[in-house]
Scaffold this motif. Structure first.
Motif, PDB file in Angstrom:
ATOM      1  N   ALA A  37       0.851  -1.195   0.000  1.00 48.48           N
ATOM      2  CA  ALA A  37       0.000   0.000   0.000  1.00 48.48           C
ATOM      3  C   ALA A  37       0.881   1.238   0.000  1.00 48.48           C
ATOM      4  CB  ALA A  37      -0.925  -0.007   1.213  1.00 48.48           C
ATOM      5  N   ALA A  38       1.005   1.870  -1.156  1.00 48.21           N
ATOM      6  CA  ALA A  38       1.793   3.101  -1.222  1.00 48.21           C
ATOM      7  C   ALA A  38       1.015   4.274  -0.635  1.00 48.21           C
ATOM      8  CB  ALA A  38       2.190   3.392  -2.664  1.00 48.21           C
ATOM      9  N   HIS A  39      -0.300   4.136  -0.579  1.00 48.92           N
ATOM     10  CA  HIS A  39      -1.141   5.114   0.108  1.00 48.92           C
ATOM     11  C   HIS A  39      -2.380   4.397   0.606  1.00 48.92           C
ATOM     12  CE1 HIS A  39      -3.266   5.090  -3.707  1.00 48.92           C
ATOM     13  NE2 HIS A  39      -2.122   5.393  -4.300  1.00 48.92           N
ATOM     14  N   GLY A  40      -3.153   5.061   1.496  1.00 51.90           N
ATOM     15  CA  GLY A  40      -4.282   4.376   2.116  1.00 51.90           C
ATOM     16  C   GLY A  40      -5.519   4.349   1.246  1.00 51.90           C
ATOM     17  N   VAL A  41      -5.971   5.535   0.810  1.00 52.86           N
ATOM     18  CA  VAL A  41      -7.216   5.644   0.059  1.00 52.86           C
ATOM     19  C   VAL A  41      -6.958   5.266  -1.392  1.00 52.86           C
ATOM     20  CG1 VAL A  41      -9.010   7.246  -0.687  1.00 52.86           C
ATOM     21  CG2 VAL A  41      -7.991   7.494   1.558  1.00 52.86           C
ATOM     22  N   PRO A  42      -7.807   4.402  -1.968  1.00 49.70           N
ATOM     23  CA  PRO A  42      -7.571   4.056  -3.368  1.00 49.70           C
ATOM     24  C   PRO A  42      -7.858   5.239  -4.293  1.00 49.70           C
ATOM     25  CG  PRO A  42      -9.505   2.897  -2.496  1.00 49.70           C
ATOM     26  CD  PRO A  42      -8.952   3.709  -1.380  1.00 49.70           C
ATOM     27  N   TYR A  43      -7.046   5.364  -5.335  1.00 50.06           N
ATOM     28  CA  TYR A  43      -7.299   6.388  -6.354  1.00 50.06           C
ATOM     29  C   TYR A  43      -7.927   5.728  -7.561  1.00 50.06           C
ATOM     30  CZ  TYR A  43      -5.134  10.270  -3.990  1.00 50.06           C
ATOM     31  OH  TYR A  43      -4.886  11.279  -3.108  1.00 50.06           O
ATOM     32  N   ARG A  45      -2.369  17.183 -15.962  1.00 51.06           N
ATOM     33  CA  ARG A  45      -2.305  18.538 -16.514  1.00 51.06           C
ATOM     34  C   ARG A  45      -1.677  18.507 -17.904  1.00 51.06           C
ATOM     35  NH1 ARG A  45       0.792  21.534 -11.757  1.00 51.06           N
ATOM     36  NH2 ARG A  45       1.821  19.522 -11.861  1.00 51.06           N
ATOM     37  N   THR A  72     -11.999   9.623  -8.867  1.00 54.51           N
ATOM     38  CA  THR A  72     -11.536  10.501  -7.783  1.00 54.51           C
ATOM     39  C   THR A  72     -10.269  11.268  -8.150  1.00 54.51           C
ATOM     40  OG1 THR A  72     -10.205   8.746  -6.763  1.00 54.51           O
ATOM     41  CG2 THR A  72     -12.482   8.952  -6.021  1.00 54.51           C
ATOM     42  N   SER A  73      -9.595  10.845  -9.234  1.00 58.07           N
ATOM     43  CA  SER A  73      -8.294  11.449  -9.543  1.00 58.07           C
ATOM     44  C   SER A  73      -8.441  12.640 -10.478  1.00 58.07           C
ATOM     45  CB  SER A  73      -7.394  10.421 -10.228  1.00 58.07           C
ATOM     46  OG  SER A  73      -7.327   9.254  -9.459  1.00 58.07           O
ATOM     47  N   ALA A  74      -7.617  13.628 -10.226  1.00 61.62           N
ATOM     48  CA  ALA A  74      -7.591  14.776 -11.121  1.00 61.62           C
ATOM     49  C   ALA A  74      -6.989  14.343 -12.459  1.00 61.62           C
ATOM     50  CB  ALA A  74      -6.753  15.883 -10.508  1.00 61.62           C
ATOM     51  N   PRO A  75      -7.513  14.876 -13.570  1.00 65.57           N
ATOM     52  CA  PRO A  75      -6.899  14.553 -14.861  1.00 65.57           C
ATOM     53  C   PRO A  75      -5.483  15.108 -14.916  1.00 65.57           C
ATOM     54  CG  PRO A  75      -8.539  16.301 -15.098  1.00 65.57           C
ATOM     55  CD  PRO A  75      -8.615  15.837 -13.685  1.00 65.57           C
ATOM     56  N   HIS A 133      -2.340   5.773   7.978  1.00 67.99           N
ATOM     57  CA  HIS A 133      -2.000   4.648   7.100  1.00 67.99           C
ATOM     58  C   HIS A 133      -3.170   4.339   6.167  1.00 67.99           C
ATOM     59  CE1 HIS A 133       1.759   3.803   9.014  1.00 67.99           C
ATOM     60  NE2 HIS A 133       1.235   3.458  10.171  1.00 67.99           N
ATOM     61  N   ALA A 134      -4.387   4.337   6.716  1.00 69.62           N
ATOM     62  CA  ALA A 134      -5.564   3.948   5.934  1.00 69.62           C
ATOM     63  C   ALA A 134      -6.090   5.091   5.074  1.00 69.62           C
ATOM     64  CB  ALA A 134      -6.672   3.453   6.867  1.00 69.62           C
ATOM     65  N   ARG A 165       0.571  -2.075   6.042  1.00 68.58           N
ATOM     66  CA  ARG A 165      -0.326  -0.933   5.820  1.00 68.58           C
ATOM     67  C   ARG A 165      -1.609  -1.401   5.131  1.00 68.58           C
ATOM     68  NH1 ARG A 165       1.315   4.848   2.886  1.00 68.58           N
ATOM     69  NH2 ARG A 165      -0.567   5.940   3.521  1.00 68.58           N
TER      70      ARG A 165
END
Lengths: 106, 531
Positions: A55-61, A70, A65-68, B470-471, B414
């Motif tokens: 997990a490089a980050h918590g919330v999935p992108y 630029r 949800t992602s900005a286009p 983390h989440a 994580r």
């Protein structure tokens, strides 16, 4: 996972990090690093599957949800002299540094 | 009651209706700063005097001239009949980790002690656009690296307004101390492992860590780029909601700022909690920390007073119609800190390499031979012990030969931490929670010097907050009572991705349920006897 950061390894890390430490500070920091490492070793107890994702980050992108991305357009800072005014040393709109170590080629 | 003690909502209403002017509101805040803050943080503080120990010391840089100009603009617009922004005339502070054009932006570090930001961070720009008035830049742990604000290079470090012999928490300790003591209704903080919620709990204010990506990080001096969240510090839930309305939303300058629509966070505030499912987890009622003497991990119950505050909060919410779901398993909570010790350090080592004495900031004044020596001397003199420690740890655990056993493993753990929350919130699952209710911290505020220096024990102050980072999920911390030593007891609500509205609604319901509680009438010690 029972590694310890030895003095030798520590000195190498300090060198790679472009730092210099006084003796007392070095001892304090190395002691703290090894304490933290003992806490980190707790992770060895976690059962992990081969396929547990990283997990490089918590919330999935997602696309929703992602900005286009630029446009790849040059967008210069309007007043570069403001940036240059913060330089420790500047000459003719160049950042000035001490001598850069180099070897002369034959 | 002084204007500086009103809520942002009340004050903004009075200013909008021209019952008071923005300049009058500013004067009230400035007077309070003179009364309680003492000297601002400085690199040459000298000895800390007994008089210093009675003051708050929230500020590094006061920006009275900018504030006066901003307040005059608000008053002029109102006189012209222009409808100002939603926070018009409301004084606020910004943690000194936000770049603000025309101010020093120090990150509490000598290495940025002469750095004037050439641009303004998006969250600050949005506060400016909303008409808020900046009182200054407030103190923090150096580069946000700590949980007590003691590690700032700028001393005296901030103190807790409820008892100045205790810490305000950290790293947004200047923000929470300022808001608690009436020095600005609002403050912009940042939360990487609990740095808004933990000090908010210690100082008895409301702190909200939004979902990662909900608020732009553009212009924030980075710590852990996958963890950092700017967010509001306020005196009550409505004010936090108003501020989130202003700062949330996509930003072309930050590709991690999400495009998820921003609701009006004040719209459903009074909706109550009837039918909401709020969970309690046994994994948040014990602490696990490294014992130096035994070399083992010890497990202990949390402060009995905090446990009682959380249980009483659950009772109040239950009486208002919420369904309390007990025994929600969150088994990876105990790995939150060890995981953080790895991930945040790898990210910070990367982020702090840019400070090298070439383009901006501090450069060693010593005569030096070459560029390599300049880098080393500058970084040795410019960074304090905490950033140095974190850079070295980050380099170690991400080195090629150790990465698999440390960094890669931490990234997998994580995923498991995130999985705990996904199971708890799954609408088709066993628990189907709207939020988890937990303690914000294992203990109330600790004494100055009691923990500082022991970096492991200090980090464990964030045990209940760090898993949300983390989440990526949102978390709200607020006061849930007062200890027998008259220190705030913090409770925390953890929610679903982008569902800050649910946390604010539950938090508001708790405020309503406890509005007549005796502890609600109590005030921080530094405010006693003020004219």
């Amino acid at each position: 996972m029972t590694d310890e950061i030895t003095r030798e390894l520590f000195d190498k890390l300090v060198d790679l990090a472009a730092l210099q430490l006084e003796e007392e500070e070095a001892e304090y920091i190395r002691r703290q690093l090894n304490s933290q490492l003992t806490a980190i070793h707790e992770l060895a107890a976690v059962p992990l599957d081969e396929d547990t994702p990283l997990a490089a980050h918590g919330v999935p992108y997602t696309l929703n949800t992602s900005a286009p991305a630029r446009q790849d357009e040059h967008n210069p800072f309007p007043r570069p002299e403001i940036i240059l005014s913060g330089a420790p040393e500047e000459e003719d709109r160049y950042f000035v540094t001490p001598e850069i170590p180099h070897e002369d080629l034959d | 009651m002084e204007l500086c003690d009103l809520s942002a909502f009340e004050l903004a209403g009075l200013i909008r209706n021209r019952e008071v002017s923005a300049v009058e509101a500013l004067e009230s805040a400035l007077k309070r700063i003179e009364q309680v803050d003492g000297r601002s943080g400085s690199l040459e503080a000298g000895e800390i005097t007994p008089e210093d120990e009675k003051k708050v010391h929230a500020f590094i840089t006061r920006t009275e001239q900018i504030a006066r100009a901003e307040a005059e603009v608000v008053d002029r617009k109102l006189a012209e009949g222009v409808i100002p922004g939603p926070l018009a005339g409301v004084p606020y502070t910004a943690k000194d980790i936000f770049n603000v054009r025309g101010t020093l932006s120090t990150a509490g570090s000598k290495i940025l002690s002469n750095y004037e930001a050439p641009y303004t961070a998006t969250p600050v720009a949005r506060m400016q656009k909303a008409g808020a008035v900046i009182l200054g830049k407030v103190n923090l742990d150096e580069f946000t690296h700590g949980s007590s604000s003691e590690s700032s290079a700028y001393q005296p470090a901030p103190r807790n307004p409820w008892d100045p012999s205790t810490v305000p928490g950290g790293s947004s300790g200047g923000s929470t101390a300022a808001v608690a003591a009436g020095m600005g209704q609002l403050s912009l903080g940042t939360d990487t492992g609990g740095s808004i919620r933990q000090p908010s709990a210690f100082c008895g204010v409301v702190g909200l860590k939004p979902t990662y990506g909900r608020v732009s990080r553009y212009g924030l001096i980075a710590f852990g780029s996958s963890l950092d969240c700017p967010g509001p510090v306020a005196r009550n839930v409505r004010d936090a909601a108003m501020m989130l309305n202003v700062i949330a939303g996509p930003d072309p300058s930050d590709s991690t700022a999400v495009t998820v629509p921003v609701p009006d966070y004040t719209a459903e505030l009074e909706g109550g909690v009837k039918g909401m499912r709020i969970g309690l987890s046994p994994d948040f009622f014990k602490i696990q920390y490294f014992n130096h003497e035994s070399g083992e991990m010890d497990e202990e119950p949390i402060s009995a007073e905090i446990k009682q505050a959380v249980e009483q909060a659950a009772d109040r919410l239950s009486e208002m119609g919420a369904r309390i779901v007990e025994n929600v398993p969150m088994p990876h909570t105990k790995y939150g800190i060890p995981t953080y010790f790895v991930i945040s350090r790898v990210e910070v080592a990367s982020n702090l390499h840019r400070f090298d004495g070439v383009k901006y900031g501090y450069r060693t004044p010593l005569a030096i031979e070459d560029l390599d020596e300049m880098y080393r001397r500058t970084r040795a003199e410019g960074f304090g012990a905490q950033p140095k420690l974190r850079i070295l740890m980050g380099m170690y655990v991400s080195a090629a030969q150790y990465s698999a056993q440390y960094y890669q493993r931490a990234l997998k753990v994580r995923s498991l931490i995130r999985g705990d929350f996904e199971r708890a919130y799954d609408p088709d699952g066993e628990y189907r929670l709207d939020a988890l209710l937990t303690p914000a911290t294992p203990t109330p505020a600790f004494k100055f010097g009691d923990v500082y220096g022991d970096t492991v024990l200090m980090q464990y102050a964030d045990q209940f907050t760090v898993t949300a980072n983390h989440a990526g999920i949102p978390g709200l911390s607020m006061m849930g009572g007062l200890s027998k030593e008259r220190l705030p007891l913090g409770i925390q609500l953890l929610g679903r991705d982008y569902d800050e509205a649910a946390l604010l609604r539950i938090g508001r319901a708790f405020e309503v349920a406890t509005q007549d509680a005796p502890w609600r009438k109590e005030k921080p010690q530094v405010l006693a006897g003020l004219a």
